[in-house]
Design an enzyme around this catalytic site. Sequence first.
Site, PDB file in Angstrom:
ATOM      1  N   GLU A 172      42.054  40.647  55.926  1.00 37.65           N
ATOM      2  CA  GLU A 172      41.299  41.835  55.510  1.00 37.65           C
ATOM      3  C   GLU A 172      42.056  43.122  55.848  1.00 37.65           C
ATOM      4  OE1 GLU A 172      36.719  40.184  55.433  1.00 37.65           O
ATOM      5  OE2 GLU A 172      37.341  41.303  57.209  1.00 37.65           O
ATOM      6  N   GLU A 361      36.983  33.440  52.403  1.00 34.44           N
ATOM      7  CA  GLU A 361      35.801  33.661  53.243  1.00 34.44           C
ATOM      8  C   GLU A 361      34.604  33.940  52.349  1.00 34.44           C
ATOM      9  OE1 GLU A 361      35.814  36.406  56.500  1.00 34.44           O
ATOM     10  OE2 GLU A 361      37.930  36.045  56.961  1.00 34.44           O
TER      11      GLU A 361
END
Length: 470
Positions: A172, A361
Amino acid sequence: MKAFPETFLWGGATAANQVEGAWQEDGKGISTSDLQPHGVMGKMEPRILGKENIKDVAIDFYHRYPEDIALFAEMGFTCLRISIAWARIFPQGDEVEPNEAGLAFYDRLFDEMAQAGIKPLVTLSHYEMPYGLVKNYGGWANRAVIDHFEHYARTVFTRYQHKVALWLTFNEINMSLHAPFTGVGLAEESGEAEVYQAIHHQLVASARAVKACHSLLPEAKIGNMLLGGLVYPLTCQPQDMLQAMEENRRWMFFGDVQARGQYPGYMQRFFRDHNITIEMTESDAEDLKHTVDFISFSYYMTGCVSHDESINKNAQGNILNMIPNPHLKSSEWGWQIDPVGLRVLLNTLWDRYQKPLFIVENGLGAKDSVEADGSIQDDYRIAYLNDHLVQVNEAIADGVDIMGYTSWGPIDLVSASHSQMSKRYGFIYVDRDDNGEGSLTRTRKKSFGWYAEVIKTRGLSLKKITIKAP
């Protein structure tokens, strides 16, 4: 609905600092995550002697991984995303020689996975870096950290060249805009120009890791990893549409650099408008041309944005501070549930990059209850995952090239945002509470059998659609 492709990878995703524990065992150094006892959304604080951080033990994956890998294999996993704790390999971050005990742990882990028929997908840096690089260098604000990261990447590429064929650089990476200490090792009050300079260094480091991977491991694939924070306009006003475009560009900019090899024009304008000057060398520009093989991302929610700042300031519910969508329900933590948004995002990223995509995810954090008979009836998790996977299947039918799906937290772990055990994602229940109490015993939830059936049938057991708008 057609079955998912035979080559589609099924599994789950974890992070070292949220599952391993053993925070100083076998020579591991202190990481930035060790100084965040209250999670990503908490403040950095020094270690207090005698006071345990729940992540010090986490779910003790460091010692219990054979049991957990066996459970993942029972579900039929073909892929498991893990991260390497950088400070386990280079305790201070700037050593010349790696910590052999740390390298040996991941050798054992990868061997266990290989015996179970599970392919590793490995993140080089997942919300952590050696604290020594922050204390002694100032984190990613210092260009020297690029070289230390490249040395680390080359070390693990060489060590695991016959065991790992799928790699990710930074987890991320766009989260640095919202959590600078977590992302780039800067104080949370750092200025915008300082944060973007640190981000630039991280983007160069990512590209150098790609270059090294392609050189050392020609058969391997390496991708980036984005927080997929898709933003909708709050209304159909053109100003709201423009604001949504700009907000989406704020996070897609990272993917643009990593997939296209240069800074996009809109960011050049952003820097001019905000009086930001990025110190970039000619070699940086050359390094950035080494682009990723695939795009990976997390997806949990969508939200809205308005051109009216007074409305935006009232946004609540998560670190992204998006305005709630009145057409969507929310989780207990205020994360809005939008399965269709995943299909939209998959198509958006495919249209933008024309590179394979990997959903690494996706999951529902919820409070689970253990029934009198010991069972955990998590039908809400089944509904959430079912509806998101249906939309993944729809995106494949749209022509999107999707490599696989690893649900977040296939086993309960310490949540990143607030370091909670009560925010559970797993198919496997871990007996530990927010105070660190519990036996750490593993128990299969109802969703365990459900996911096993989804994998076995390549998605044909999925049902349309169980979550409805209020």
